[in-house]
Design an enzyme around this catalytic site. Structure first.
Site, PDB file in Angstrom:
ATOM      1  CG  ASP A  46      65.170 -17.596  24.540  1.00 18.95           C
ATOM      2  OD1 ASP A  46      64.082 -17.418  23.925  1.00 18.95           O
ATOM      3  OD2 ASP A  46      65.478 -16.978  25.563  1.00 18.95           O
ATOM      4  CE  LYS A 204      46.158 -51.930  32.841  1.00 18.79           C
ATOM      5  NZ  LYS A 204      46.115 -50.682  32.065  1.00 18.79           N
ATOM      6  NE  ARG A 206      49.868 -50.694  33.842  1.00 16.43           N
ATOM      7  CZ  ARG A 206      50.084 -50.431  32.562  1.00 16.43           C
ATOM      8  NH1 ARG A 206      51.191 -50.847  31.994  1.00 16.43           N
ATOM      9  NH2 ARG A 206      49.198 -49.756  31.846  1.00 16.43           N
TER      10      ARG A 206
END
Length: 339
Positions: A46, A204, A206
């Protein structure tokens, strides 16, 4: 309790090649054989994790080598179960050597009703019986404060500085170190100072997670060989886009130095097709066959610095001495000549 005499290493399944390399390096340093402690880390049907240590570790100084990389949850659980097994076997001291600290990017609440998972993982590690953590290039420095136990955070920058000096000999004047985002400026500046090169930044923006709206280069990269520096490369989207933008702004070539090559999903394919001339990563995360086969990617070893750091912790001597390039040069002797 018996006196602590020797450092003993044990490893989970996350990065066995690195663990064996560290053991070999320690054997070289000590002039005697240092092997991984014999044991087994297995799973029941499991997927429950089971650990059995075959050697006596009572009173010993134990070092568990286990990055919490993909699959992060399995590797983290292995680390905790190994620590519990050692604690219940009366180990003298347990240090977790975590070359790559998973969940480090979740180090603050970016929105309402979100977790700080890095702090949760720090609590789990401290409660498992681990008394010290040795890691490399944490995503953010404040994660050290999440722990109520000592944390030694090594840096890849002196290793990268040696590699850059070796591979760009005669071209050092043309180099420009670049941070692919504003958040990584301190990391990029550290390498720029070590190799005496100027620094530039890619700003950058976003629109939403995983999508980059636009990138702007801050600084003049025209006619420069650019070296992108960051701590983590996951899907390589930002890295490849940043390299593209630098070439559009007049860079002659772009290389990248990244500490942790997570390289998930389409990362290797993106790097192969990108304008990046080379990507240098460390072996903090075990490389997949796809990564090893990629001609654009080169892997530098961390075993020498981790082996020395483990010996310094065991001896009770300074770990911060390994932050300096001059200290690391003899450790990496034969790989990088500074003549």
């Amino acid at each position: 309790m018996p006196a602590i005499t020797e450092p003993k290493l044990i490893s989970g399944n996350a990065n066995l090649p690195l663990a064996k390399s560290i053991a070999r390096r320690m054997s070289m340093h000590r002039g005697m054989s240092v092997n991984l402690v014999d044991g087994r880390v297995e799973r029941f049907n499991d997927q429950e994790i089971f650990v059995e240590v075959y050697e006596n570790v009572r009173g010993e100084d134990m070092f568990i080598i286990q990055p919490t990389s993909n699959p992060a949850n399995d590797n983290l659980m292995e680390l905790l179960v190994i620590a519990d097994a050692l604690r219940r076997s009366s180990a003298g001291r347990i240090t977790a050597v975590i070359p790559y600290f998973g969940y480090a990017r979740q180090d603050r609440r970016t929105k309402a009703r979100t977790p700080i998972s890095a702090k949760l993982v720090a609590n789990l590690i401290a409660q498992s019986g681990i008394e010290r953590v040795l890691t490399m290039d944490l995503h953010s420095a404040q994660i050290q404060g999440f722990f109520d136990i000592p944390v030694d955070n090594l840096y890849a920058s002196p290793i990268f500085a040696l590699d850059i000096e070796h591979n760009f000999k005669g071209k050092m004047a043309d180099l420009m170190v670049v941070s692919p985002d504003v958040g990584g400026v301190a990391r990029a500046r550290e390498i720029a100072k070590r190799i005496n090169a100027p620094l530039s930044i890619v700003d950058k923006r976003r629109e939403k997670a995983g999508e980059i709206a636009e990138m702007t280069v801050i600084g003049n990269v025209e006619g420069k060989s650019c070296i992108l520096v960051d701590d983590i490369c996951d899907t390589a989207g930002t890295l490849c886009k940043a390299a593209e933008v630098l070439m559009e702004n007049g860079a002659t070539e772009v290389h990248a130095y990244i500490t942790h090559g997570v390289l998930s999903g389409p990362a290797v394919e993106r790097i192969t097709k990108s304008v990046l001339k080379s990507l240098v990563i460390t072996d903090s995360i075990e490389a997949t066959d796809q990564v090893k086969a990629c001609k654009s990617i080169r892997i530098v070893p961390t075993a020498p610095i981790f082996a020395q750091a483990i010996l310094n912790i065991w001896n009770g001597t300074s770990v911060s001495s390994l932050f300096e390039t001059e200290t690391l040069a003899p450790i990496y002797e034969g790989m990088y000549s500074r003549d």
